[in-house]
Each structure stands twice: as C-alpha cells, then as structure tokens.
Design a protein around this motif. Structure first.
Motif, mmCIF file in Angstrom:
data_model
loop_
_atom_site.group_PDB
_atom_site.id
_atom_site.type_symbol
_atom_site.label_atom_id
_atom_site.label_comp_id
_atom_site.label_asym_id
_atom_site.label_seq_id
_atom_site.Cartn_x
_atom_site.Cartn_y
_atom_site.Cartn_z
ATOM 1 N N CYS A 1 0.827 -1.207 0.000
ATOM 2 C CA CYS A 1 0.000 0.000 0.000
ATOM 3 C C CYS A 1 0.861 1.257 0.000
ATOM 4 C CB CYS A 1 -0.931 0.000 1.223
ATOM 5 S SG CYS A 1 -2.203 -1.280 1.190
ATOM 6 N N LEU A 2 1.949 1.228 0.788
ATOM 7 C CA LEU A 2 2.817 2.401 0.833
ATOM 8 C C LEU A 2 3.570 2.577 -0.476
ATOM 9 C CD1 LEU A 2 4.198 2.090 4.487
ATOM 10 C CD2 LEU A 2 2.207 3.337 3.647
ATOM 11 N N GLU A 3 3.978 1.470 -1.104
ATOM 12 C CA GLU A 3 4.640 1.570 -2.407
ATOM 13 C C GLU A 3 3.678 2.075 -3.475
ATOM 14 O OE1 GLU A 3 6.197 -2.263 -3.236
ATOM 15 O OE2 GLU A 3 7.963 -2.039 -1.942
ATOM 16 N N CYS A 4 2.422 1.791 -3.281
ATOM 17 C CA CYS A 4 1.413 2.238 -4.245
ATOM 18 C C CYS A 4 1.420 3.754 -4.385
ATOM 19 C CB CYS A 4 0.040 1.750 -3.798
ATOM 20 S SG CYS A 4 -1.344 2.415 -4.726
ATOM 21 N N VAL A 5 1.708 4.461 -3.289
ATOM 22 C CA VAL A 5 1.728 5.927 -3.335
ATOM 23 C C VAL A 5 2.755 6.418 -4.352
ATOM 24 C CG1 VAL A 5 2.215 8.007 -1.998
ATOM 25 C CG2 VAL A 5 0.928 6.120 -0.963
ATOM 26 N N HIS A 6 3.957 5.863 -4.314
ATOM 27 C CA HIS A 6 5.003 6.280 -5.259
ATOM 28 C C HIS A 6 4.619 5.900 -6.687
ATOM 29 C CE1 HIS A 6 7.829 7.377 -2.067
ATOM 30 N NE2 HIS A 6 7.480 6.258 -1.437
ATOM 31 N N ALA A 7 4.055 4.703 -6.861
ATOM 32 C CA ALA A 7 3.689 4.267 -8.213
ATOM 33 C C ALA A 7 2.613 5.166 -8.814
ATOM 34 C CB ALA A 7 3.198 2.818 -8.165
ATOM 35 N N PHE B 1 3.221 4.087 11.433
ATOM 36 C CA PHE B 1 2.460 5.320 11.592
ATOM 37 C C PHE B 1 3.277 6.351 12.375
ATOM 38 C CE2 PHE B 1 -0.805 8.232 12.898
ATOM 39 C CZ PHE B 1 -1.787 8.135 11.929
ATOM 40 N N ASN B 2 3.947 5.901 13.447
ATOM 41 C CA ASN B 2 4.758 6.815 14.248
ATOM 42 C C ASN B 2 5.922 7.392 13.443
ATOM 43 O OD1 ASN B 2 3.199 6.544 16.553
ATOM 44 N ND2 ASN B 2 4.365 4.794 17.310
ATOM 45 N N ASN B 3 6.581 6.535 12.663
ATOM 46 C CA ASN B 3 7.701 7.008 11.847
ATOM 47 C C ASN B 3 7.248 8.069 10.838
ATOM 48 O OD1 ASN B 3 9.444 5.261 13.174
ATOM 49 N ND2 ASN B 3 9.162 3.614 11.665
ATOM 50 N N LEU B 4 6.095 7.797 10.206
ATOM 51 C CA LEU B 4 5.585 8.757 9.229
ATOM 52 C C LEU B 4 5.113 10.034 9.914
ATOM 53 C CD1 LEU B 4 3.604 6.356 6.850
ATOM 54 C CD2 LEU B 4 5.637 7.690 6.267
ATOM 55 N N SER B 5 4.545 9.906 11.106
ATOM 56 C CA SER B 5 4.087 11.098 11.822
ATOM 57 C C SER B 5 5.261 12.003 12.173
ATOM 58 C CB SER B 5 3.344 10.694 13.098
ATOM 59 O OG SER B 5 2.161 9.984 12.789
ATOM 60 N N GLU C 1 1.507 12.365 3.408
ATOM 61 C CA GLU C 1 0.071 12.462 3.700
ATOM 62 C C GLU C 1 -0.695 11.291 3.103
ATOM 63 O OE1 GLU C 1 -0.637 17.283 4.185
ATOM 64 O OE2 GLU C 1 -1.049 16.298 2.263
ATOM 65 N N LEU C 2 -0.353 10.897 1.892
ATOM 66 C CA LEU C 2 -1.050 9.770 1.264
ATOM 67 C C LEU C 2 -0.702 8.448 1.944
ATOM 68 C CD1 LEU C 2 -0.824 10.776 -2.509
ATOM 69 C CD2 LEU C 2 -2.823 10.837 -1.013
ATOM 70 N N LYS C 3 0.546 8.314 2.382
ATOM 71 C CA LYS C 3 0.905 7.105 3.134
ATOM 72 C C LYS C 3 0.145 7.048 4.455
ATOM 73 C CE LYS C 3 5.527 6.216 1.242
ATOM 74 N NZ LYS C 3 6.980 6.078 1.544
ATOM 75 N N LEU C 4 0.046 8.172 5.131
ATOM 76 C CA LEU C 4 -0.735 8.212 6.367
ATOM 77 C C LEU C 4 -2.213 7.931 6.079
ATOM 78 C CD1 LEU C 4 0.932 11.273 8.107
ATOM 79 C CD2 LEU C 4 0.934 8.917 8.943
ATOM 80 N N THR C 5 -2.682 8.367 4.914
ATOM 81 C CA THR C 5 -4.063 8.061 4.512
ATOM 82 C C THR C 5 -4.274 6.561 4.420
ATOM 83 O OG1 THR C 5 -4.262 10.144 3.294
ATOM 84 C CG2 THR C 5 -5.771 8.367 2.683
ATOM 85 N N TRP C 6 -3.341 5.861 3.785
ATOM 86 C CA TRP C 6 -3.437 4.403 3.690
ATOM 87 C C TRP C 6 -3.437 3.767 5.085
ATOM 88 C CZ3 TRP C 6 -4.962 1.105 0.236
ATOM 89 C CH2 TRP C 6 -4.899 1.422 -1.123
ATOM 90 N N LEU C 7 -2.596 4.260 5.962
ATOM 91 C CA LEU C 7 -2.539 3.698 7.307
ATOM 92 C C LEU C 7 -3.827 3.956 8.071
ATOM 93 C CD1 LEU C 7 1.158 4.488 8.176
ATOM 94 C CD2 LEU C 7 0.085 2.245 8.399
ATOM 95 N N VAL C 8 -4.437 5.111 7.876
ATOM 96 C CA VAL C 8 -5.727 5.388 8.521
ATOM 97 C C VAL C 8 -6.783 4.403 8.017
ATOM 98 C CG1 VAL C 8 -7.591 7.068 8.741
ATOM 99 C CG2 VAL C 8 -5.217 7.806 8.959
ATOM 100 N N TYR C 9 -6.795 4.166 6.720
ATOM 101 C CA TYR C 9 -7.740 3.193 6.165
ATOM 102 C C TYR C 9 -7.494 1.799 6.767
ATOM 103 C CZ TYR C 9 -10.216 5.745 2.442
ATOM 104 O OH TYR C 9 -11.055 6.572 1.739
ATOM 105 N N LEU C 10 -6.232 1.357 6.784
ATOM 106 C CA LEU C 10 -5.912 0.014 7.274
ATOM 107 C C LEU C 10 -6.270 -0.134 8.755
ATOM 108 C CD1 LEU C 10 -2.446 -0.537 5.520
ATOM 109 C CD2 LEU C 10 -4.660 -1.452 4.828
ATOM 110 N N MET C 11 -5.872 0.826 9.568
ATOM 111 C CA MET C 11 -6.143 0.744 11.002
ATOM 112 C C MET C 11 -7.644 0.843 11.286
ATOM 113 S SD MET C 11 -2.890 3.142 11.961
ATOM 114 C CE MET C 11 -3.029 3.251 13.726
ATOM 115 N N SER C 12 -8.327 1.678 10.531
ATOM 116 C CA SER C 12 -9.776 1.818 10.727
ATOM 117 C C SER C 12 -10.505 0.534 10.381
ATOM 118 C CB SER C 12 -10.309 2.971 9.872
ATOM 119 O OG SER C 12 -9.676 4.177 10.193
#
Length: 1161
Positions: A441-447, A489-493, A525-536
């Motif tokens: 999911c995080l690699e998807c952001v770059h792609a 999430f903490n690292n990205l924050s 921001e988009l990586k954090l978006t993916w993490l919000v979706y996954l955690m939610s």
C-alpha cells in the motif's frame, strides 16, 4: 428459388450494403428491401444486425405466406451463395424466425431445419469463423426449443459423432457445436422460463455428462499425442472451452450470473461422481497445464478453478474427498516450490487464474480437511510466501490481490477447527502478510505519483471490500500485526511534523526547495491516509464476543494515533500556504478520516460501548475522552469542517464529493434510535441547529452547480438529517421556531420583493427559492408524526403558500418549478398518517385547495408547452407531468380530505385538477407513457388511485379519456421487461372497474327481479304502493351508471383486455401472477360468450395431440367459479389460474389473435 424477382447477385449486394453500408440511407434501403423479401412475421425484425424497421410499416412480399416459406428462402440463399455477408444475413434471419415463430413449424419442419443446419456446417468447414459461430448458435437454439417435443434432438452426441470421425478441422467444428448447445441450454428463457428450464434439465440428465466425458477423453488423447500444430492447438482450446461450459452449467436452477460464480461451489450431480473419483480427471488437467503453452494453459487453469469448486458432498466418502483435496494440494505445492511451476506462473494469465483457483479451493473445502494434509506446515508456508510476493507484485497483476485476500480471509475465519500447532503457524503467517500488504500500500503511493498505476483511493467502494478482508487477516494476531502498523504510523508522523516545520519556515513562495517539500508532504500524507484506512478497517472488524482486552487496547492505540494525526492535520490546514495543498490529497485524507469515524462509531459507540474499557482508557489518558458522547462530539466537530469550502474553483469537485461523503456520515450517525439521541445532546449539534445556514457552507449556495446528481442533492440530504436530529426529542416547539428563523427572514424578503419592495432582483429571487425548496423538501421528508407535521403546517400555511404559487407562475419551465413540485409532493404525502387534523379542522380541505391552485397553474403551462426536440421531451415536459401525476396520486389517496365537500358546496378545486389531468394524459402518446418508466409508474399509480374512489363518483368522463386509459393499461400488461409494479397497478385499475360494473349489473338484476315479484304481490293483494318502493323504481328508471353504459356499449374494449391478460397468463412467466388473476375473473364474467369462443379458437389452433389436454385445462379454469366477485370466489379462481398456468408452461402452445377469427371487431 430466389426471393421474388431478385436475382442472387442483387441479393448479395443488398446484404453487403446492410452490413457494410456506404451511408445510413443505403443501409435503411437495403434493410427495408430484405425485410420485404425475407419477412419474420414478427412485430419487429429481431435484434441482430439485420433487424430494424417494423414489418407493419414496410409490409412483406405477398407471395410469402408463412414463416416456413421465409425460412426456405433463407435456406436457398445459404445453398446458392458464397458471399459471407449473404450467408451471415441468411443465418441471422433464420435465427430470428426460429426464436419468434418456432411453434408455427411442424415437428417435421423443425427436424428438417435442424438437419439442414448440421449438414451445412459439416459440408462447409472452411467458412469464416463468425459465420460458423452464428451457424452453431442457430443449431443450438433449434435444439433447445425442440428438445422436449423432438426425440431425435435428444441424441445430440450421437449426431455429432460424424464430425469426430473426420480430421482435426471437423473435430473442432463438432466440439464448437456441443459448446454452443451447452451454453444455450444454460441461458434462462425470456418467454417461457418453465419450459426452457425443463429442456435444460432434460439436456443435463441425458447428454451433459456424456459430452463432458467425450471432451475429457479427447483432451487426454491430444495430450498423449504431443502434437502442437495450429489445428491441434485450436482443438485443445475448443475442448477446454467445452469442458468449462459443461462444469459452468446451472445444475440446480439457481441462475446465478457468471459475475458471481466465485461465490459458491459447483453443484455437480451425483451421477458425475466417477469422473472425479476414478477417471483421472485431475491428473489430466494438471498434466495439461504443465504441458500446454499459454494461452491454452490459462484455459486449463480456469478448468482447474472449476475443479477446485466441486461440492464436498459429491464424493462417496471422506477418504475419496480427502484424496481429491490432497491431490490438489500436492500439485499446488509442486507449482510453488519447483522451478518449472514458477516458470509457468511467470505468465500473467496463468498467475491470475492460479490465484483464483486458490481462492475457490479454500471457499469450497473446510480448513480442518485441508490441515489434515501430511505436509500442511510446508504447504501453508509456501502459499503464505507466494501471497506475500503477490502483495508486493501488485503492479504486475492488481486484480489477483483480492483472490489472495479471499484465500486467507476464509482461512483465518475457521482457526478454531485446527490443531494448536497449525493455528500458531497460520497466525505467524498473517503477521507477515500484514507487513507485506502494508508495504504494498505504501509503495502504491510512489507508483501512483509516478503515473505507473491507477490510484486505488479513487475507487473507495472497491477499496473497502479489500480492506474488510485485510482486517480479518490482520486481526488474527492483532497485537503483533497492529504493532507493525503503529510503528510505521509513528515514523511517518515524525517525518510529517518535520516536513511541516520546514514548510512553515520557508513560507508560501514557490521555489525549488518548496516544490520538493510539497511533493514530500504529499507522499507522507497519502501514506498516512493508507494507514488510517488500514487501522480503521481493523477497528471495524472487531467481534464483540471474540475480542480480548489486549485487542481492545491495540484498537485504543490505533484510535489515539489517528486522532493525533487529525489534530495535527487541522493545525497544519489552518496555517499552511495554499501552495502546499492538493485538492485530491485533501479528498483522500478526509475520506479516510470519515471511514475511521464510521468504523469507530459502529464498533465502540452504542449500547455495548461500556464493555470496551481498554479503548476508552487509552483515549482518556492521551486525549481526555472518557465517554462515547465526547468522541461523538469530536466526530461531529471535525467532520463539520468538511462542509466548509475554501472558495477555490480548483477545489470544487473534490469539496463537493467530500461534502457528500460527510453528509452520508451524518445521516448514518442520525439513523439509529439511540445514536440520534446521543447526537441530539452534543454541543456541536446544538450549535449547528442554531446556525444551520452558515455562509461558509458553500454547498448551500444555489449558484454552486454540479453535474453529479448525487452532489446536487446535498442540500436535501443535509436538511433531512437536521430534521431527524431536531425532532429526536418530543418537546421541540421552541427549538423549531428558532430553527426556521433564517427561513422566515429569507421568505419574508422574497414576499416583499414580489410586491415590488426590497433589493432583490428576479435572478436573486429565483436562486434563493431554488435552494429554499430543496431545503424544505429535505426537512419535511423526515417528519414522521402528526405533531411535527402540524408544527410545520402552522408555520408554512397560509403565510408562505402564496410564494409557492407565485413562483410556479413565474418560472414554470425553470428547474425551480421541478424543485417546487418535489417539495409539494413531499409536503402533501400522508406517510405514517402524519397529515391528520382535528375533526373540526378544515385544514385538510384547505391543503387540497392549495394543491389545486398549484397544479392548475403548472398544468396549464404544461398544456401550452410545445415539445421543440423529441430527444429532450423528458426534461422539457414529461418530467413535470410525472411530478403532477405523483402529487395527484398522494393527494387523492391521502385520506385527509373529504372530496365530497367540493361538489356539495360548488367548489371547482377538484374539477380543475381532474380536467387538466385528463388533458395532460391524452396529450402523451401511449408509446411514450410506456417508454419512460418513471412517467409510466406515476401514471398507473394515479390511475389506480383514481379508479378506487373517484372514477365512479364522477357524473361522466370524456370518451377519449376512457379510451386512452383502457388502451394504456392494456398495452402496459404484456410488455416484457416492464417493471412489475406498473402492470400490477394497471391490473388493479382494471379489476376495480370490472368489479364496479359487474356488481352494479348483479345488484340491478336483483332489484329488477325483486321489483317484479313485489308488483305481482300488489296485484294479487290490491295493496297501496309503498312510497319508498316508488322512489326506488324511479331511481332504477333513470338508467344505468355512465361507466356501466360505456362498458356495455364498448364490448371490444373489455374483450381486448381479456385477450391481453389471458395471453400473459398462458405464455409469460411473471412475478405478479396474483395481480394478473384478479381482473381476469371480472373480465371473463362480463364476457362469458366471448371467452368461450376465444378459448375454443385457442384450443383448435394448437397441434392435434395437444388439443384435448388443453381443452381440459381451459374447462378447469372456471371449475367451481360462481358469478360474483366474493373473496372466496376470487381466491378459488386464483388457484385455478395458477394450476392452468403451470400446466400450460409444460406445453408448446401457439398464441392466437382474435382478429383473425372474426370474433372481435
């Protein structure tokens, strides 16, 4: 013999022009001529390329008197021409004739046509592929339609054997014929579903298994021959397609679509058991997959996917089933652990179908059975490693990821049935899978940012399906999997905060450095978006009775981290320069936050929230949130910001979508009984109710238009939600009057402008009212009881109803006219009996009078409004008429107005509305009334209501109106594909008219008989005549009711309806048979002689061997039926009708038109 006077070259030229026209007029001319010389004797000429005009318009060659003669001309064309266009036309026209006129062919003619097609294919193996396909489909249709009556058709495989005795080319043709028949037999019928299913069942029981066995045997022979020339490759492909068609057959009549075939196991009959237990079926398929090259190997894997879906109960015992499962698992393991298998999976098609096979395998067989495999640990490890690699290779085959998720989602769903050692192994694998999916999911952001892939975040619906499955996998070992997410999430924050600090120090000026920071911010921001979706999603997957305190604690950590990100985002959004903002990223981020709110509310806010102590302990220690109400207040306050707009035109599309999603969240929060009570008490909600029309809520601006109809309804959705929240408590009078203060101020300004005062221009007034009526419609739609409705009615009438009438007079053709009608329809709809007034109140009558003024003004404009363009007649006129009909329907059926008062006191309110209603009705062609579903539904609804209470109470009705009504209801009933509600309402209207007429005739006959008997008694006893009896006789001498006179004077109308309903009952499979049977009884009782003549003609028109049993069925239809419409008599007739329809569906019957017999004028 060629068609009439046309020679073969001319025919071929016209056929070529039909399929390859130089211009549209040339095609129309060719089509018209070919329809003339090759008629189908149908209303329309089919649906193929050769179809087009109606024969009733063009006519046909008088020398061609029957469908069989037209079929002979097509056959002649096939025999004499080599032109591919002519061959295609002849084949297509034969197909149309067979589909529409098959019952008019005798058994010998059916057999002869089928034999000709089969012989033609055999003798012409080198025809173009599209002609062969069309011929094979024609052969399949003939075989299907004649399967029940023709014994010769049921020896299909024997008849195809002649193809298999020749070379490879003929064998390919034979296999294609069998594939076409198997596919056609599996298609549901459109006209006689029961008969088609009976043919399919007969084919399944007699031929499908032998065909499959023959295909399997031929595949084994081809595999052993090891040939690879083009013809052999074609044979491999056709054999595999045939095997796929056989296994995809609808064995139990469930009629699920191909798109849903991954949802269940294949219900193979028990008679097929030897194929899967003894024939070496799996060995042949796996060996074929290893041997054949792509794309043929992809077809083999598709067959293996089907083999993985065989129902568990097919096998004779546990041993045979386990042997089958173990064989599959061995081959899967070999594929995943050997170089040869890995090489095969390098092909994209093979890889995708292999993932699909894994998914279907796990969906069919239980985990306890799979885990009894001796090498289960190694097998699980191999599949787990393959899945992890699949997640990381998502760019190569993104559509395969859902199949891998399905496999593990089904696996972790039944862990309680396996040994502890295996359970631990699966749990460890899920942690690895969580890490791999997170990384993908995080690699998807770059792609996505590099333009290498489409953004999955843009399709939220598909995204949520995958998230649901991921959540179940990650929650299996929740603490370890959750720790991976929290750490990332903490690292990205931390990185996010650093980038914000750098961006703040640089200011808003664009430069090389600021551009790099902007891109870095967007990525984070988009990586954090993916993490919000996954955690939610993991939070939403919590099962209350299975969740442990450790899991709830991890959910609490998730929630704290996400709330922290939301807070940080809000601070940054308030201070960031616009240069660093991205509208797409803003939409994705806020959508993920909305998703978190939805999941948290569903899981941790409600009656069971008190049991989730750990979650609120975490929230309390970090954010001071101790109760669900405090969290709800955060949700409302945070989401409320989404309703505010930046005002930047570049953000409009994204902001509109975000408003729509936020309003859906609010609607969800306010939908539950307990939830709306919570929401009602929040400070944020109270403030919103006091200031619901804030100027920064740009979606409330009527000048802000959107092409998306869902976004355009945001105002209505918004006030629907607010109304529900406002009335969540009982005593809200004071709050209601405070709520409508902004509306009062606005409407007072408009009222002043209408009388020439104020500073509002015409366009200003129009835009204000357009938005206002959308708001009022939403507000009224949530009113559910009498008290709430009376509050609104007291405010709105009579103070502001003149504004409605004035606006509809000024802008009837504008969109504001539609908005007013929609509001008024909601206003006068008596749902939940909310429109109820005191017995001494005239409000019901006054409400209808206002409705009459509104409809009269708008209806008069509609009558004078011409249709300038046929393509826009819906928007120009019919849409308004539909709303007119809808308001009529709910007003006449509302039961809050005594309509007799209008006649008693000479008030023309009802008469005005009905007169305009009649004029609007006859102004619409019946074809248009049927063609526009919404218009038709509103029309038949008001006709049903009108026939119930109002039609018989009128002193008379114009004859053109009556003729239109009867024609419209008659044409709506037999239409295939028509919404059943329309035909049901049409039947209801017919039934009510017939019931009134028949009951009047019965009552009049009884009174006449009693009067005669009384007169005889008076003559015998010389009694003085009773004044009451004299008054009754005077009433009888005044004549019949006008509706009775019309029906008796126009017998052809009732007989037309009788024929229509009878034909639908006999020939069509409808889901509203009960509704069809109710008017049919009244029509028969009113037309007994005609019914006897027509049914006699209907029986005589059938083949001789079917006449006697059909006559018995017709006689049974009226068995035990009396001449009345009592409930008992109706129910008995409905039972007889069901039995009659069921037996008729087992026969092949020909429809009969009474026009040909002279019994109907």
């Amino acid at each position: 013999m060629m068609a009439a006077s046309l020679d073969l070259p001319t025919l071929e030229q016209y056929c070529e022009t039909l399929y390859n026209p130089p211009n549209p007029s040339g095609r129309i001319q060719a089509e018209s001529l070919l329809n003339y010389h090759f008629p189908t004797f149908s209303n329309t000429n089919g649906s193929n390329a050769n179809s087009g005009g109606s024969e009733s318009v063009q006519g046909h060659n008088p020398n061609i008197a029957s469908p069989i003669e037209s079929a002979l001309l097509c056959r002649n064309l096939l025999e004499n021409s080599t032109n591919p266009y002519a061959l295609m036309f002849a084949t297509s026209r034969l197909r149309t004739l067979v589909e529409d006129q098959f019952t008019s062919f005798s058994t010998a003619e059916q057999h002869g046509l089928r034999t000709f097609v089969l012989q033609y294919i055999y003798e012409h193996p080198d025809l173009q592929p599209f002609i062969i396909s069309s011929q094979a489909q024609l052969f399949a249709i003939i075989t299907k339609l004649g399967w029940i009556e023709n014994q010769e058709f049921r020896t299909l495989l024997d008849q195809i054997q002649v193809f298999f005795q020749q070379g490879v080319g003929h064998r390919v043709l034979g296999v294609r014929l069998l594939t076409a028949v198997a596919t056609e037999m599996n298609l549901p019928g459109t006209k006689n579903v029961v008969k088609h299913r009976k043919a399919a069942v007969g084919f399944r029981d007699a031929q499908l298994l032998p065909i499959f066995q023959a295909a399997l045997s031929m595949l084994q022979s081809v595999l052993q021959s090891q040939q690879s020339d083009p013809q052999t490759e074609k044979l491999k492909e056709t054999l595999l397609l045939l095997m796929k068609a056989c296994l995809a057959f609808d064995f139990i009549g469930s009629s699920y679509e191909d798109s849903s075939e991954d949802l269940g196991s294949l219900q193979i009959p028990t008679t097929w058991r030897p194929v899967f237990e003894e024939s070496g079926y799996l060995e042949i398929l796996w060996e074929s997959w290893k041997t054949f090259a792509s794309p043929v190997s992809v077809l083999v894997m598709e067959c293996l996917s089907q083999a993985a879906s065989i129902r568990r109960s097919l096998f004779s015992g546990d041993d045979s089933r386990h042997a089958y499962i173990y064989r599959f698992m061995q081959e899967i393991m070999l594929t995943l652990t050997t170089a040869a298998g890995q090489n095969k999976l390098q092909d994209l098609g093979n890889y995708h179908e292999f993932c699909r096979m894994l998914s279907r395998f796990k969906m069919t067989y239980q985990l306890s059975e799979v885990c009894s495999f001796k090498d289960i640990q190694q097998w699980l490890s191999a599949v787990g490693e393959f899945t992890s690699q699949g997640f990381l290779s998502w760019k190569w085959s993104p559509n395969s990821v859902p199949y891998l998720l399905t496999f593990w989602n089904k696996t972790v769903g039944s862990l309680s049935s396996v040994k502890h050692e295996t359970e631990l192994r699966i749990e460890a694998i899920t942690v690895n899978l969580t890490g791999a999916y997170l990384k993908s999911c995080l690699e998807c952001v770059h792609a996505v940012m590099d333009g290498e892939a489409d953004d999955p975040l843009e399709s939220e619906e598909a995204l949520l399906v995958s998230l649901d499955m991921f959540a179940n996998i990650a929650r299996t070992k929740h603490t370890e999997s959750g720790r991976l997410l929290v750490n990332e999430f903490n690292n990205l924050s931390i990185k996010y905060r650093e980038l914000i600090q750098r961006a703040t120090s640089m200011g808003g000026a664009a430069s090389t450095g600021s551009t790099d920071i902007k891109e870095s911010l967007l990525v984070v921001e988009l990586k954090l978006t993916w993490l919000v979706y996954l955690m939610s999603s993991i939070i939403g997957a919590r099962v209350m009775y299975q969740s442990t305190s450790e899991q709830d604690q991890m959910d609490g950590e998730f929630s704290c981290e996400i709330l922290g990100f939301i807070h940080q985002l809000q601070v940054w959004t308030a201070q960031r320069p616009l240069y660093f903002a991205s509208p797409d990223a803003h939409l994705h981020i806020q959508s993920s936050i909305i998703y978190f709110y939805q999941q948290f509310r569903a899981t941790y806010i409600g009656e069971e929230s008190s049991k989730a102590v750990k979650v609120y302990t975490q929230l309390s220690s970090r954010w001071g949130l101790n109760t669900p109400n405090q969290v709800l207040n955060i949700i409302m306050d945070s989401a409320l910001n989404n309703l505010r707009s930046t005002g930047d035109p570049a953000w409009k599309k994204q902001e509109d979508l975000l408003v729509l999603r936020t309003l859906k969240l609010f609607t969800n929060l306010a939908s539950g009984y307990s939830s709306v009570k919570y929401i009602r008490k929040l400070d944020t909600t109270k403030a919103l109710l006091k200031n619901h029309s804030a100027p920064d809520f740009k979606f409330l601006d009527p000048t802000r238009k959107s092409s998306d109809t869902a976004v355009a309804r945001c105002r209505t959705i918004y006030y629907t939600m607010l109304s529900r929240v406002l009335f969540a408590e009982d005593n809200v009078d004071a709050e209601f009057w405070r709520f409508i203060k902004p509306w009062e101020a606005t409407l007072d300004r408009v009222a002043l402008a209408f009388v020439g005062g104020g500073d509002l221009g015409e366009e200003d007034i129009r835009l204000i009212l357009l938005g206002m009526f959308k708001d009022l419609r939403g507000f009224v739609s949530s009113i559910t009881n009498r008290r709430q409705y009376n509050l609104f009615y007291e405010w709105f009438y009579p103070a502001y109803t003149p504004i409605v009438l004035r606006a509809i007079e000024i802008w009837p053709q504008n969109e504001i006219g539609i908005a007013i009608l929609r509001f008024w329809h909601e206003f006068v709809t008596n749902k939940s009996s909310r429109v109820t007034f005191d017995s001494s109140s005239p409000n019901g009558i006054l409400l209808f009078r206002e409705t009459s003024h509104l409809l009269s003004a708008y209806g008069s404009n509609l009558l004078s409004r011409p249709i300038t363009d046929e393509s826009t007649r819906w928007s120009e006129k019919y849409k308004g008429i539909m709303l007119y009909f809808n308001i009529m329907s709910v007003s006449l059926s509302g039961k809050y107005t005594n309509f007799g008062v209008f006649k008693l006191y000479g008030d023309k309110a009802l008469d005005r509305v009905l007169n305009i209603f009649f004029q609007l009705m006859v102004a619409i062609p019946v074809a248009d009334m049927i063609a526009f579903p919404k218009l038709g539904a509103s029309f038949f609804s008001v006709i049903d209501v009108f026939a119930t209470d109002h039609m018989t109470g009128m002193p008379s009705m114009p004859q053109p109106v009556l003729e239109y009504i009867f024609r419209a209801v008659g044409e709506s009933v037999p239409l295939l594909g028509q919404d059943s509600s329309c035909s049901t309402m049409a039947c209801s209207a017919i039934d009510k008219i017939c019931s009134f007429v028949l009951n009047w005739l019965i009552k009049n006959k009884t009174r006449t008989s009693e009067s005669a008997d009384s007169a005889d008694e008076m003559l015998e006893t010389d009694e003085v005549e009773d004044p009451v009896r004299r008054l009754r006789e005077q009433q009888q001498q005044e004549g019949a009711h006008w509706l009775v006179e019309y029906v008796l004077r126009n017998k052809d109308v009732m007989t037309y309806l009788l024929v229509v309903l009878f034909s639908v009952v006999v020939f069509e499979n409808r889901n509203n048979h009960w509704a069809l049977s109710r008017p049919l009884l009244g029509l028969i009782l009113l037309n007994r002689e005609f019914f006897a003549e027509y049914t006699s003609l209907f029986v005589q028109a059938q083949l001789p061997d079917r006449q006697e049993p059909l006559q018995k069925l017709v006689n049974g239809l009226m068995e035990g039926i009396e001449t009345n419409l009592s409930t008992v008599n109706r129910d008995r007739f409905t039972t007889n009708t069901n039995a009659f329809r069921r037996e008729c569906s087992q026969m092949t019957l020909m429809p009969v038109s009474p026009d040909d017999s002279g019994i109907m004028s």
